[in-house]
Design an enzyme around this catalytic site. Structure first.
Site, PDB file in Angstrom:
ATOM      1  N   TYR A  33       0.823  -1.202   0.000  1.00  0.00           N
ATOM      2  CA  TYR A  33       0.000   0.000   0.000  1.00  0.00           C
ATOM      3  C   TYR A  33       0.859   1.255   0.000  1.00  0.00           C
ATOM      4  O   TYR A  33       2.068   1.202   0.201  1.00  0.00           O
ATOM      5  CB  TYR A  33      -0.984  -0.001   1.172  1.00  0.00           C
ATOM      6  N   ARG A  52       7.570   3.887  -5.492  1.00  0.00           N
ATOM      7  CA  ARG A  52       7.724   2.997  -4.338  1.00  0.00           C
ATOM      8  C   ARG A  52       6.680   1.879  -4.363  1.00  0.00           C
ATOM      9  O   ARG A  52       6.990   0.721  -4.048  1.00  0.00           O
ATOM     10  CB  ARG A  52       7.620   3.801  -3.034  1.00  0.00           C
ATOM     11  N   LYS A 153       6.745  -1.728   1.324  1.00  0.00           N
ATOM     12  CA  LYS A 153       5.615  -1.193   2.103  1.00  0.00           C
ATOM     13  C   LYS A 153       4.459  -2.178   1.985  1.00  0.00           C
ATOM     14  O   LYS A 153       3.481  -1.939   1.262  1.00  0.00           O
ATOM     15  CB  LYS A 153       5.233   0.217   1.636  1.00  0.00           C
ATOM     16  N   GLU A 186      13.457   2.826  12.709  1.00  0.00           N
ATOM     17  CA  GLU A 186      12.397   3.809  12.468  1.00  0.00           C
ATOM     18  C   GLU A 186      11.300   3.657  13.502  1.00  0.00           C
ATOM     19  O   GLU A 186      11.441   2.900  14.464  1.00  0.00           O
ATOM     20  CB  GLU A 186      11.854   3.659  11.035  1.00  0.00           C
TER      21      GLU A 186
HETATM   22  N1  PDD Z   1       3.580   5.600   6.711  1.00  0.00           N
HETATM   23  N2  PDD Z   1       8.303   4.187   7.877  1.00  0.00           N
HETATM   24  C1  PDD Z   1       7.168   3.466   7.878  1.00  0.00           C
HETATM   25  C2  PDD Z   1       7.196   2.091   8.444  1.00  0.00           C
HETATM   26  C3  PDD Z   1       5.987   4.016   7.334  1.00  0.00           C
HETATM   27  O1  PDD Z   1       4.867   3.301   7.317  1.00  0.00           O
HETATM   28  C4  PDD Z   1       6.015   5.332   6.809  1.00  0.00           C
HETATM   29  C5  PDD Z   1       4.801   5.959   6.173  1.00  0.00           C
HETATM   30  C6  PDD Z   1       7.226   6.053   6.852  1.00  0.00           C
HETATM   31  C7  PDD Z   1       7.325   7.446   6.279  1.00  0.00           C
HETATM   32  O2  PDD Z   1       7.236   7.422   4.877  1.00  0.00           O
HETATM   33  P1  PDD Z   1       6.627   8.636   4.037  1.00  0.00           P
HETATM   34  O3  PDD Z   1       7.466   9.816   4.336  1.00  0.00           O
HETATM   35  O4  PDD Z   1       6.765   8.169   2.639  1.00  0.00           O
HETATM   36  O5  PDD Z   1       5.209   8.808   4.479  1.00  0.00           O
HETATM   37  C8  PDD Z   1       8.345   5.440   7.383  1.00  0.00           C
HETATM   38  C9  PDD Z   1       2.364   6.079   6.132  1.00  0.00           C
HETATM   39  C10 PDD Z   1       2.175   7.545   6.252  1.00  0.00           C
HETATM   40  C11 PDD Z   1       1.242   5.272   6.731  1.00  0.00           C
HETATM   41  O6  PDD Z   1       1.403   4.052   6.767  1.00  0.00           O
HETATM   42  O7  PDD Z   1       0.229   5.823   7.148  1.00  0.00           O
END
Ligand code: PDD
Length: 288
Positions: A33, A52, A153, A186
């Site tokens: 997703y 991505r 993801k 993270e």
């Molecule tokens: N999450 N790390 C993880 C595990 C994440 O799920 C996300 C993003 C990020 C930050 O990535 P980005 O800058 O591309 O949003 C880092 C989204 C926002 C979510 O699952 O809601």
């Protein structure tokens, strides 16, 4: 119409938004997703999210049949049905509906299920930005890159959910996870950064992280503006001695962590480097 869906091409309200119980995303988390936001009424860097998404899908050998243009067209149609204002857009792609509840992908038909979800964008409140979040360094380790690579993801967020539950048990807002080598990775849905002696650091890809779009943009901005911002391995000890900590994500931009394991980070308020980067980032992504 606050929340609208598009399910395999058909726009429906939430009351009609169903996928079959044999969907492999539902059964096994067998899908990927993305979350995109709008800025100034326009999708923010859809091409980066598309890249991505297709990479994640490729790693799992799930075919994604849409071009970037088709994806944008379908999102715009769903946004139109969802009404005006800034939007949160979630793209969910699963391996499809299985013929049997059997993990073997051979039991999946050729067509994946594609769901779009559009709802009003909700960001942290002004108070949350000013106060910052509390974090807990949890015992749960981030998935190993050679197990379920965090760079994919995937729709399986159990590792992240378990970590978040552990952090909440300690009364914290968010978890920070180490990898099996003891280095910072993270947070459950955000990338993490620390500031130490004027240098801003974020874990490198080898730590086992999702390569966040916000992370990438902040690194680009820092390079352009010649700021002391680096990708560098961060040990547990370095984290615990950080002057400042902050998170980045699509749904947060830059948000300070002002307490770690029950202790204040710095003076317990968002620090000067975090505030400066947040101001510069805002200017970078929304120039007037
Ligand atoms: N999450 N790390 C993880 C595990 C994440 O799920 C996300 C993003 C990020 C930050 O990535 P980005 O800058 O591309 O949003 C880092 C989204 C926002 C979510 O699952 O809601």
């Amino acid at each position: 119409m606050p929340v609208m869906f598009q399910i395999n091409g058909k726009i429906v309200p939430e009351s009609e938004a169903y996928v079959p119980a044999m969907d492999r995303g539902f059964l096994f988390g067998d899908g990927v997703y993305e979350v995109i936001r709008t800025r100034g009424g326009k999708l923010f860097h859809p091409e980066l999210h598309y890249a991505r998404l297709t990479q994640s899908a490729q790693r799992l050998r799930i075919p994604f049949p849409w071009s970037l243009e088709e994806l944008e067209k379908n999102i715009e149609a769903t946004r139109e049905a969802a009404g005006t204002g800034e939007h949160y857009v979630r793209i969910i792609l699963t391996r499809g509906t299985g013929l049997a509840p059997n993990i073997d992908p051979a039991h999946a038909p050729s067509a994946p299920n594609i769901v779009l979800l559009v709802r009003p964008l909700e960001l942290p409140s002004r108070e949350q930005y000013e106060k910052g979040f509390s974090a807990w360094l949890v015992n749960t380790l981030r998935n190993h890159r050679q197990a379920l690579d965090p760079a994919i993801k995937s729709g399986n967020y159990l590792n992240n959910i378990i970590a978040l539950m552990e952090a909440k048990d300690h009364g914290a807002d968010v978890a920070l996870l180490l990898n099996s080598d003891g280095f910072l990775t993270e947070a459950p849905t955000s990338n993490v950064w620390i500031v130490k002696d004027g240098r801003t650091l974020t874990p490198p890809p080898e730590a086992g992280i999702l390569l966040g779009i916000t992370r990438g943009l902040l690194l680009d901005m820092a390079r352009r503006e010649d700021l002391p911002v680096y990708e560098e391995a961060i040990s547990r000890e370095t984290l615990l001695e950080a002057d400042e900590i902050f998170l980045t994500s699509t749904l947060k931009d830059i948000l300070a962590i002002t307490a770690l394991n029950g202790n204040p980070v710095g003076d317990g308020k968002p620090g000067p480097v975090t505030k400066d980067l947040a101001r510069r980032f805002h200017q970078f992504v929304e120039p007037d």
